[in-house]
Scaffold this motif. Structure first.
Motif, PDB file in Angstrom:
ATOM      1  N   ARG A  41      27.100  42.628  50.565  1.00  0.00           N
ATOM      2  CA  ARG A  41      26.830  41.618  51.604  1.00  0.00           C
ATOM      3  C   ARG A  41      28.101  40.970  52.144  1.00  0.00           C
ATOM      4  O   ARG A  41      28.076  39.844  52.639  1.00  0.00           O
ATOM      5  N   ASN A  42      29.199  41.659  51.966  1.00  0.00           N
ATOM      6  CA  ASN A  42      30.508  41.194  52.430  1.00  0.00           C
ATOM      7  C   ASN A  42      30.849  39.796  51.899  1.00  0.00           C
ATOM      8  O   ASN A  42      31.498  38.993  52.579  1.00  0.00           O
ATOM      9  N   LYS A  43      30.430  39.538  50.654  1.00  0.00           N
ATOM     10  CA  LYS A  43      30.653  38.193  50.097  1.00  0.00           C
ATOM     11  C   LYS A  43      32.117  37.958  49.760  1.00  0.00           C
ATOM     12  O   LYS A  43      32.584  36.827  49.745  1.00  0.00           O
ATOM     13  N   ARG A  44      32.846  39.031  49.408  1.00  0.00           N
ATOM     14  CA  ARG A  44      34.301  38.941  49.197  1.00  0.00           C
ATOM     15  C   ARG A  44      34.663  37.855  48.187  1.00  0.00           C
ATOM     16  O   ARG A  44      35.431  36.943  48.478  1.00  0.00           O
ATOM     17  N   LYS A  45      34.078  37.978  46.995  1.00  0.00           N
ATOM     18  CA  LYS A  45      34.342  36.990  45.951  1.00  0.00           C
ATOM     19  C   LYS A  45      35.399  37.489  44.955  1.00  0.00           C
ATOM     20  O   LYS A  45      35.454  37.013  43.827  1.00  0.00           O
ATOM     21  N   ASP A  46      36.190  38.475  45.377  1.00  0.00           N
ATOM     22  CA  ASP A  46      37.257  38.951  44.509  1.00  0.00           C
ATOM     23  C   ASP A  46      38.444  37.993  44.571  1.00  0.00           C
ATOM     24  O   ASP A  46      38.736  37.407  45.616  1.00  0.00           O
ATOM     25  N   CYS A  47      39.109  37.823  43.433  1.00  0.00           N
ATOM     26  CA  CYS A  47      40.326  37.008  43.393  1.00  0.00           C
ATOM     27  C   CYS A  47      41.203  37.545  42.254  1.00  0.00           C
ATOM     28  O   CYS A  47      40.722  38.283  41.394  1.00  0.00           O
ATOM     29  N   TYR A  48      42.460  37.180  42.266  1.00  0.00           N
ATOM     30  CA  TYR A  48      43.453  37.882  41.445  1.00  0.00           C
ATOM     31  C   TYR A  48      44.414  36.904  40.789  1.00  0.00           C
ATOM     32  O   TYR A  48      44.840  35.934  41.422  1.00  0.00           O
ATOM     33  N   LEU A  49      44.752  37.188  39.548  1.00  0.00           N
ATOM     34  CA  LEU A  49      45.835  36.459  38.901  1.00  0.00           C
ATOM     35  C   LEU A  49      46.937  37.488  38.629  1.00  0.00           C
ATOM     36  O   LEU A  49      46.707  38.478  37.921  1.00  0.00           O
ATOM     37  N   VAL A  50      48.094  37.270  39.236  1.00  0.00           N
ATOM     38  CA  VAL A  50      49.195  38.236  39.129  1.00  0.00           C
ATOM     39  C   VAL A  50      50.246  37.685  38.172  1.00  0.00           C
ATOM     40  O   VAL A  50      50.744  36.567  38.369  1.00  0.00           O
ATOM     41  N   LEU A  51      50.559  38.453  37.148  1.00  0.00           N
ATOM     42  CA  LEU A  51      51.590  38.036  36.186  1.00  0.00           C
ATOM     43  C   LEU A  51      52.773  38.991  36.308  1.00  0.00           C
ATOM     44  O   LEU A  51      52.592  40.213  36.244  1.00  0.00           O
ATOM     45  N   THR A  52      53.965  38.432  36.494  1.00  0.00           N
ATOM     46  CA  THR A  52      55.164  39.276  36.594  1.00  0.00           C
ATOM     47  C   THR A  52      56.191  38.890  35.524  1.00  0.00           C
ATOM     48  O   THR A  52      57.178  39.588  35.342  1.00  0.00           O
ATOM     49  N   ASN A  53      55.933  37.771  34.875  1.00  0.00           N
ATOM     50  CA  ASN A  53      56.829  37.294  33.829  1.00  0.00           C
ATOM     51  C   ASN A  53      56.466  37.983  32.504  1.00  0.00           C
ATOM     52  O   ASN A  53      55.308  37.951  32.092  1.00  0.00           O
ATOM     53  N   ARG A  54      57.443  38.623  31.887  1.00  0.00           N
ATOM     54  CA  ARG A  54      57.153  39.423  30.686  1.00  0.00           C
ATOM     55  C   ARG A  54      56.442  38.618  29.606  1.00  0.00           C
ATOM     56  O   ARG A  54      55.503  39.075  28.973  1.00  0.00           O
ATOM     57  N   GLU A  55      56.940  37.396  29.401  1.00  0.00           N
ATOM     58  CA  GLU A  55      56.350  36.571  28.338  1.00  0.00           C
ATOM     59  C   GLU A  55      54.871  36.297  28.618  1.00  0.00           C
ATOM     60  O   GLU A  55      54.028  36.379  27.720  1.00  0.00           O
ATOM     61  N   GLU A  88      21.200  39.385  43.525  1.00  0.00           N
ATOM     62  CA  GLU A  88      22.277  40.382  43.573  1.00  0.00           C
ATOM     63  C   GLU A  88      23.510  39.962  42.787  1.00  0.00           C
ATOM     64  O   GLU A  88      24.579  40.551  42.936  1.00  0.00           O
ATOM     65  N   ASN A  89      23.330  38.959  41.920  1.00  0.00           N
ATOM     66  CA  ASN A  89      24.464  38.399  41.201  1.00  0.00           C
ATOM     67  C   ASN A  89      25.358  39.455  40.557  1.00  0.00           C
ATOM     68  O   ASN A  89      26.579  39.411  40.697  1.00  0.00           O
ATOM     69  N   ASP A  90      24.711  40.409  39.854  1.00  0.00           N
ATOM     70  CA  ASP A  90      25.502  41.355  39.064  1.00  0.00           C
ATOM     71  C   ASP A  90      26.357  42.275  39.924  1.00  0.00           C
ATOM     72  O   ASP A  90      27.255  42.934  39.391  1.00  0.00           O
ATOM     73  N   TYR A  91      26.102  42.346  41.205  1.00  0.00           N
ATOM     74  CA  TYR A  91      26.934  43.194  42.062  1.00  0.00           C
ATOM     75  C   TYR A  91      28.385  42.720  42.117  1.00  0.00           C
ATOM     76  O   TYR A  91      29.248  43.451  42.606  1.00  0.00           O
ATOM     77  N   TRP A  92      28.651  41.517  41.634  1.00  0.00           N
ATOM     78  CA  TRP A  92      30.056  41.080  41.632  1.00  0.00           C
ATOM     79  C   TRP A  92      30.910  42.047  40.812  1.00  0.00           C
ATOM     80  O   TRP A  92      32.093  42.245  41.104  1.00  0.00           O
ATOM     81  N   VAL A  93      30.283  42.685  39.797  1.00  0.00           N
ATOM     82  CA  VAL A  93      31.032  43.618  38.945  1.00  0.00           C
ATOM     83  C   VAL A  93      31.413  44.863  39.744  1.00  0.00           C
ATOM     84  O   VAL A  93      32.557  45.339  39.674  1.00  0.00           O
ATOM     85  N   GLU A  94      30.455  45.389  40.514  1.00  0.00           N
ATOM     86  CA  GLU A  94      30.763  46.555  41.349  1.00  0.00           C
ATOM     87  C   GLU A  94      31.829  46.194  42.381  1.00  0.00           C
ATOM     88  O   GLU A  94      32.742  46.981  42.659  1.00  0.00           O
ATOM     89  N   ASP A  95      31.691  45.015  42.950  1.00  0.00           N
ATOM     90  CA  ASP A  95      32.676  44.574  43.948  1.00  0.00           C
ATOM     91  C   ASP A  95      34.086  44.564  43.347  1.00  0.00           C
ATOM     92  O   ASP A  95      35.035  45.120  43.909  1.00  0.00           O
ATOM     93  N   ALA A  96      34.202  43.911  42.200  1.00  0.00           N
ATOM     94  CA  ALA A  96      35.530  43.788  41.566  1.00  0.00           C
ATOM     95  C   ALA A  96      36.038  45.163  41.129  1.00  0.00           C
ATOM     96  O   ALA A  96      37.243  45.450  41.209  1.00  0.00           O
ATOM     97  N   SER A  97      35.115  46.026  40.693  1.00  0.00           N
ATOM     98  CA  SER A  97      35.526  47.370  40.251  1.00  0.00           C
ATOM     99  C   SER A  97      36.039  48.195  41.430  1.00  0.00           C
ATOM    100  O   SER A  97      37.010  48.965  41.282  1.00  0.00           O
TER     101      SER A  97
END
Ligand SMILES: Cc1cc2nc3c(=O)[nH]c(=O)nc-3n(C[C@H](O)[C@H](O)[C@H](O)COP(=O)(O)O)c2cc1C
Length: 170
Positions: A41-55, A88-97
């Protein structure tokens, strides 16, 4: 093989990295590719945490037993979703995948290597990451992409199997 499809057919999980950092441009391309994925449904609920620091990246080893390649990866991208409720809650998993797979293929296309580290639905990993990185309630980490400059690359495998395919009726 068609040149355009090489990233799909040559992609393998890379777990051996040089330790080099990724450029901002490379990270931007990976994230932009992830966000191009289809979305229920084009909900676009994906979001990202980017880590670049080794520690910071290596903190993940405290909550994920198969993440040792983060000691040499250039970045860890935690692909998250916001479960959207309703039927359709569980579709968030397919979206993120779908976002994750786009990111892995983009890494391949850029000449980088990557591996998907499973998180959801394993509660210990989900809550472990939440605790480590202050991921808010309402956002659920689905998986982690360890990405970097490959130190070695596994050979492509042809996985097409005729017997998996049923034509017209089962
Ligand atoms: C949902 C999911 C979870 C995965 N979790 C891990 C993991 O925790 N650690 C790891 O090294 N690889 C993980 N992988 C990668 C698989 O092991 C890998 O894709 C599989 O062995 C096939 O190899 P290939 O990616 O080289 O084609 C995961 C893959 C998926 C799709």
């Amino acid at each position: 093989m068609q040149e355009q499809l090489k990233p799909i057919f040559e992609r393998r999980s890379v777990r051996d990295f040089t330790g080099e950092a990724l450029s901002q441009e490379q990270l931007h391309t990976l994230l932009a590719a992830a966000m191009q994925a289809p979305s229920c449904r084009n909900k676009r609920k994906d979001c990202y945490l980017v880590l670049t620091n080794r520690e910071e990246m290596c903190k993940i080893l405290q909550v994920h037993p198969y993440a040792s390649m983060l000691k040499s990866a250039g970045a860890a991208v935690i692909v998250c979703g916001e479960p959207f409720g309703g039927e359709e809650n569980d579709y968030w998993v397919e979206d993120a995948s779908a976002c994750m797979e786009n990111l892995l293929l983009a890494a391949q296309g850029l000449g980088l290597g990557a591996v998907w580290l499973g998180v959801y639905p394993l509660r210990d990993r989900v809550e472990g990451l939440r605790g480590l990185f202050h991921i808010p309630e309402g956002v659920t980490p689905m998986g982690i992409a360890a990405v970097g400059v490959p130190a070695s690359t596994p050979e492509p495998i042809d996985r097409f199997r005729e017997d998996k395919v049923h034509w017209e009726r089962w």
